[in-house]
Scaffold this active site. Structure first.
Site, short mmCIF file in Angstrom:
data_model
loop_
_atom_site.label_atom_id
_atom_site.label_comp_id
_atom_site.label_asym_id
_atom_site.label_seq_id
_atom_site.Cartn_x
_atom_site.Cartn_y
_atom_site.Cartn_z
CG PHE A 186 -8.16 -71.52 57.16
CD1 PHE A 186 -8.28 -72.91 57.05
CD2 PHE A 186 -7.74 -71.00 58.39
CE1 PHE A 186 -7.99 -73.74 58.13
CE2 PHE A 186 -7.45 -71.82 59.47
CZ PHE A 186 -7.57 -73.20 59.34
CE LYS B 88 -3.38 -81.12 53.27
NZ LYS B 88 -3.25 -79.82 54.01
CB THR C 168 -0.14 -76.33 60.33
OG1 THR C 168 -0.47 -77.38 61.24
CG2 THR C 168 -1.32 -76.02 59.44
CG HIS D 67 -4.49 -84.74 56.42
ND1 HIS D 67 -4.97 -83.82 57.33
CD2 HIS D 67 -4.84 -85.96 56.92
CE1 HIS D 67 -5.59 -84.46 58.30
NE2 HIS D 67 -5.54 -85.75 58.09
CG ASN E 33 -0.06 -78.04 54.48
OD1 ASN E 33 -0.80 -78.70 53.75
ND2 ASN E 33 -0.43 -77.64 55.70
NE ARG F 87 0.42 -83.23 62.98
CZ ARG F 87 -0.47 -82.35 62.52
NH1 ARG F 87 -1.39 -82.74 61.64
NH2 ARG F 87 -0.47 -81.10 62.92
P1 IDP Z 1 -2.72 -79.82 60.06
O1 IDP Z 1 -2.98 -80.17 58.61
O2 IDP Z 1 -1.26 -79.54 60.33
O3 IDP Z 1 -3.31 -80.83 61.03
P2 IDP Z 1 -4.97 -78.10 60.66
O4 IDP Z 1 -5.00 -77.02 61.68
O5 IDP Z 1 -5.73 -79.36 60.93
O6 IDP Z 1 -3.43 -78.42 60.34
O7 IDP Z 1 -5.48 -77.44 59.31
C1 IDP Z 1 -5.83 -78.22 58.18
C2 IDP Z 1 -5.28 -77.58 56.92
O8 IDP Z 1 -5.86 -76.28 56.75
C3 IDP Z 1 -3.77 -77.29 56.95
O9 IDP Z 1 -2.99 -78.42 56.62
C4 IDP Z 1 -3.65 -76.19 55.92
O10 IDP Z 1 -3.68 -76.70 54.59
C5 IDP Z 1 -4.92 -75.39 56.18
N1 IDP Z 1 -4.68 -74.29 57.13
C6 IDP Z 1 -4.53 -74.40 58.48
N2 IDP Z 1 -4.33 -73.21 59.07
C7 IDP Z 1 -4.35 -72.31 58.05
C8 IDP Z 1 -4.21 -70.87 58.01
O11 IDP Z 1 -4.02 -70.20 59.03
N3 IDP Z 1 -4.29 -70.30 56.79
C9 IDP Z 1 -4.51 -71.01 55.63
N4 IDP Z 1 -4.64 -72.35 55.63
C10 IDP Z 1 -4.57 -72.99 56.82
MG MG Z 2 -5.29 -81.34 61.45
#
Ligand code: IDP
Ligand code: MG
Length: 149
Positions: free
Chosen positions: A57, A9, A98, A126, A123, A92
């Site tokens: 978000f 990212k 996450t 992806h 983070n 993963r």
């Molecule tokens: P993942 O990337 O671990 O699969 P997802 O739930 O698919 O997690 O969420 C996509 C992206 O959205 C996350 O990687 C993160 O950057 C952002 N994100 C997810 N949950 C939150 C949150 O609760 N607050 C702020 N950003 C979030």
């Molecule tokens: Mg995801």
């Protein structure tokens, strides 16, 4: 054999973490079969994260993945496809949870991720969540001829 999509990212690109992330994925035994630098359009961002459109978000997430928080020259992500046995779940594991504060310290997100003062999870990477997402995401980011099969 499974294929999975990884994105470095904009925070990862700005902080020069692409090489370290690739190193960890390579050393975990997965095979890199596709790679390109992409400047993420609004359309691609919204399609990629379509399943999260009702999350509070979401709009911030679209800005984040497009590089809005990381300067004009970092309006880019590195898109990678890795292949391997049980690759989706195993990648993963290397990537981590996450929420970077909950990610194990030996994972990419646990080592390098942060939560901004605005509450955005930066983070670094992806990784596709499951087989259905992986197939959809790889089609979105790559043309079939761009992968070494
Ligand atoms: P993942 O990337 O671990 O699969 P997802 O739930 O698919 O997690 O969420 C996509 C992206 O959205 C996350 O990687 C993160 O950057 C952002 N994100 C997810 N949950 C939150 C949150 O609760 N607050 C702020 N950003 C979030
Ligand atoms: Mg995801």
């Amino acid at each position: 054999m499974e294929k999975t999509l990884i994105l470095i990212k904009p925070d990862g690109m700005r902080r020069r973490l692409a090489g370290l992330s690739i190193d960890r994925l390579d050393n975990a035994g997965f095979e890199l079969i596709g790679a390109k630098v992409v400047s993420v359009t609004e359309k691609l961002a919204r399609e990629h994260y379509a399943l999260l459109k009702d999350q509070p978000f979401f709009e911030e997430l679209i800005k984040y993945i497009r590089g809005d928080f990381h300067g004009v020259s970092n309006r880019r992500v590195l898109a990678l496809v890795y292949r391997g046995e049980d690759a989706i779940k195993a990648v993963r594991g290397v990537v981590g949870a996450t929420n970077p504060e909950q990610a194990a310290p030996d994972t990419i997100r646990g080592t390098f991720g942060r939560i901004t003062t605005r509450g955005q999870f930066e983070n670094v990477v992806h990784a596709s969540g499951n087989a259905e997402d992986a197939e959809r995401e790889i089609k979105l980011w790559f043309e079939p001829g761009e992968l070494v099969e």
